[in-house]
Design a protein around this motif. Structure first.
Motif, PDB file in Angstrom:
ATOM      1  N   ASP A 234       1.490  -1.469  -0.288  1.00 55.71           N
ATOM      2  CA  ASP A 234      -0.066   0.317  -0.426  1.00 55.71           C
ATOM      3  C   ASP A 234       0.742   1.378  -0.253  1.00 55.71           C
ATOM      4  OD1 ASP A 234      -1.629  -2.236   1.857  1.00 55.71           O
ATOM      5  OD2 ASP A 234      -2.999  -1.105   1.138  1.00 55.71           O
ATOM      6  N   GLU A 235       1.565   1.712   0.958  1.00 59.79           N
ATOM      7  CA  GLU A 235       3.002   2.028   0.719  1.00 59.79           C
ATOM      8  C   GLU A 235       3.385   3.042  -0.544  1.00 59.79           C
ATOM      9  OE1 GLU A 235       6.749   4.115   3.686  1.00 59.79           O
ATOM     10  OE2 GLU A 235       6.411   2.165   2.367  1.00 59.79           O
ATOM     11  N   ASN A 238       0.602   4.215  -2.811  1.00 58.86           N
ATOM     12  CA  ASN A 238      -0.131   5.199  -2.237  1.00 58.86           C
ATOM     13  C   ASN A 238       1.347   6.507  -2.860  1.00 58.86           C
ATOM     14  OD1 ASN A 238      -2.103   4.667  -0.850  1.00 58.86           O
ATOM     15  ND2 ASN A 238      -0.912   4.750   1.003  1.00 58.86           N
TER      16      ASN A 238
END
Length: 631
Positions: A234-235, A238
């Motif tokens: 996810d990081e 993002n």
């Protein structure tokens, strides 16, 4: 001396150590060069999207001293000197390259090595410093310990202080960008900006290579981010979405070494458990349109446990099927399904049937993951994973520890692979866009030219005319999708040309995967065209072996068997219009010597019986998907 002390203090306390002070001349205007794109891709471009230099924490720790400039010069066909002093030159230049040094600890081991010992207060870091200064063997032991600590979430606090490392990262990134811009030459050679996001859950490989479509004007607004101890992607997603929103630029990520993830790379659930959501699947498919299927640390196409009826499954799995990347967690057969690309494609169909989105509708490429700075996938010019296994008499049987556990040996490494891209021009934009639309394929090294088109009305006579043009006008290329509602079964134009300076071809296969009406996945391998068809007859779907011309005493082979080119138009004889499916091409060469065989001759070695000395190299295309009409 004063300057050195100040820099070391920055590393170990208040800021960060600048990795070097060499200034690279900035070339202005290259990105503005006009390069005309063709109507459709006319020539395959060869490259490597996974190259590490001395700026990578592990590469430098293992002893590598080549810079990004050295790596780019080598890729362009210039002669360079390897870390161990061997002259190296590619017989054929590459068309493009991405330097993907690890974001994690960018330049850190070089900074530690350069620091005055008296300023290193952490006992383990001082130990690693001493070991690196012992020489190549000590440096490799230090790196093995460091990687083991990383896998156990036990790195020294001084190595995890992000505020202390931010300036060093920024400085190294700026220097890399300048070098990449200098060597980027639209129309001739493309150099991309990129880095590796080394996501690793307790030693399980979830790494991604991040590649930018843009030049330094946009890329300079961001810096690589460190994924230390993160559990999900996810990081980085993002980060990518924020970059595109802020700059209007484009960026993609390429997962690699799924074979070392212990089942985590291609899960049926959300990372960490729970049903996969359509939003997650859609996001992943958009940001990760391509997967690296083959490289130095093994091949991730198929495993015999998952594909027992495929006689060619299991290429390059020896040594890598025992445990994860670091070697600190054993692998069990139930993990294989989450690690191999063919099974991931099948899982993608199952998930799409359930929620309407396929997270694993990706294309495939190969790349080296070299940590020597030398991008070569040729067995007769294999420079190893890192400087410790550059050409030397011990490397075939030498233990290879990415952590401190044992089990892998030098011969388990592959001289693999390359990325083949059907782009409309040799530019960042055209190559990136080809990756985005999945019009790409992977090779384990040989530069075979492979075309694959799917449509509804292709016939054998098409091969007598301009079949490439017909493929684009009446069908879709590799990476494309076919929709239901047509009469009959889909037909496919398949063409493979041997590497001009390589081995002949044994056969071309179409691999089909599908999910039946009960929701169960299946696969089948079809031999669709092969060499010497008058003598080699298809029986029960199987072909006799092509033969073997290898002389191990000289590490040579003869092209007296096989074919220089193989082409056909194939129609799926088992097509069901109600069932979603994928099709991809696998091209198999005749047997050739492995790099271990070349080493045996070069260094007059007597190898152990279990060392593999022969192989049948191959290429894998991206799939073409068939989507039935929704009822």
């Amino acid at each position: 001396m004063r300057r050195k002390l100040m820099l070391a203090a920055m590393l170990l306390g208040t800021s960060a150590l600048v990795a070097g002070c060499d200034q690279v001349k900035q070339v202005i205007g290259k990105d503005a060069v006009a390069v005309k794109e063709t109507e459709y891709p006319e020539k395959v471009l060869w490259g490597d999207t996974h190259v590490h230099t001395a700026n990578s924490v592990d590469a430098f720790g293992f002893g590598v001293r080549l810079s990004p400039e050295d790596a780019l010069r080598f890729a362009r066909g210039e002669e360079v000197t390897s870390t161990t002093g061997v002259k190296a030159k590619l017989p054929r230049p590459l068309d493009f390259m991405v330097i993907t040094d690890h974001a994690e600890g960018l330049g850190a081991t070089k900074a530690l090595y350069d620091a005055p010992r008296m300023l290193i207060t952490d006992a383990r870091m001082r130990r690693w410093y001493d070991m690196m200064h012992e020489g190549p063997e000590g440096s490799q032991r230090a790196m093995a310990e460091l990687l083991d600590a990383r896998g156990r979430n036990d790195l020294p606090d001084a190595m995890l202080n992000q505020s202390d490392t931010a300036e060093r990262t920024k400085s190294v990134w700026k220097s890399n960008m300048e070098t990449v811009e200098e060597y980027n030459e639209p129309g001739k050679f493309t150099a991309f900006h990129g880095f590796e996001y080394t996501l690793m859950q307790g030693g399980n490989n979830l790494h991604r290579n991040v590649i930018f479509r843009d030049g330094a004007d946009k890329v300079k607004t961001v810096a690589p981010i460190d994924p230390t101890y993160k559990a999900t992607p996810d990081e980085i997603w993002n980060y990518m979405e924020a970059y595109e929103k802020a700059t209007g630029g484009r960026v993609l990520a390429i997962p690699h070494n799924s074979n070392l993830s212990n089942g985590l790379m291609f899960e049926l659930t959300q990372p960490g458990g729970g049903p996969m959501t359509a939003a997650y699947a859609k996001r992943r498919a958009k940001l990760e349109p391509v997967v690296e299927i083959t490289q130095i640390k093994g091949d991730s196409e198929a495993h015999p446990f998952l594909s027992p009826n495929d006689e060619f499954a299991g290429f390059g799995v020896a040594g890598w099927e025992m445990n994860n990347l670091i070697g600190n967690q054993a692998k069990t057969p139930n993990m294989y399904a989450g690690e191999y690309v063919r099974e991931a494609l099948k899982r993608g169909l199952m998930l799409e049937a359930q929620m309407g989105v396929n997270p694993y509708k990706f294309g495939v490429i190969g790349s080296t993951d070299t940590h020597t700075g030398l991008s070569t996938a040729d067995d007769n010019q294999f420079f190893g994973k890192h400087s410790g296994n550059e050409p030397n008499p011990k490397r075939v049987m030498q233990e290879q520890n990415l952590g401190t556990n044992r089990g892998r040996f030098g011969w388990h490494y592959l001289a693999s692979g390359y990325a083949a891209v059907w782009a409309k021009a040799n530019t960042r934009a055209a190559i990136f866009d080809a990756m985005q639309r999945r019009e790409v394929y992977a090779s384990t090294g040989p530069r075979m030219t492979v075309r694959f088109f799917g449509g509804w009305d292709f016939k054998a006579d098409d091969l007598k005319g301009n079949w490439v043009q017909a493929g684009y006008k009446r069908g879709v290329p590799m990476g494309g999708e076919l929709s239901g509602g047509k009469k009959g079964a889909p037909s496919f134009i398949v063409s493979a040309l041997k590497d001009p300076i390589g081995a002949n071809l044994d056969r071309v296969q179409v691999v089909k995967g599908w999910v039946d009406k009960a929701g169960k996945s299946h696969e089948k391998v079809f031999n669709v065209v092969w060499s010497d068809p008058a003598k080699r007859k298809l029986t029960g779907g199987k072909l006799p072996a092509v033969g073997d011309t290898i002389d191990l005493a000289t590490a040579t082979y003869k092209n007296t068997i096989g074919a220089a080119t193989l082409a056909t138009v194939w129609t799926d004889p088992e097509f069901d219009p109600a069932v979603r499916a994928f099709y991809y091409v696998r091209v198999i060469e005749i047997p050739t010597p492995r790099w271990s065989a070349y080493d045996a001759v070069r260094f007059k070695l007597k190898l152990a019986p279990d060392v593999q000395v022969k192989q049948q190299e191959r290429a894998y295309t991206s799939a073409i998907w068939y989507n039935p009409i929704k009822s």
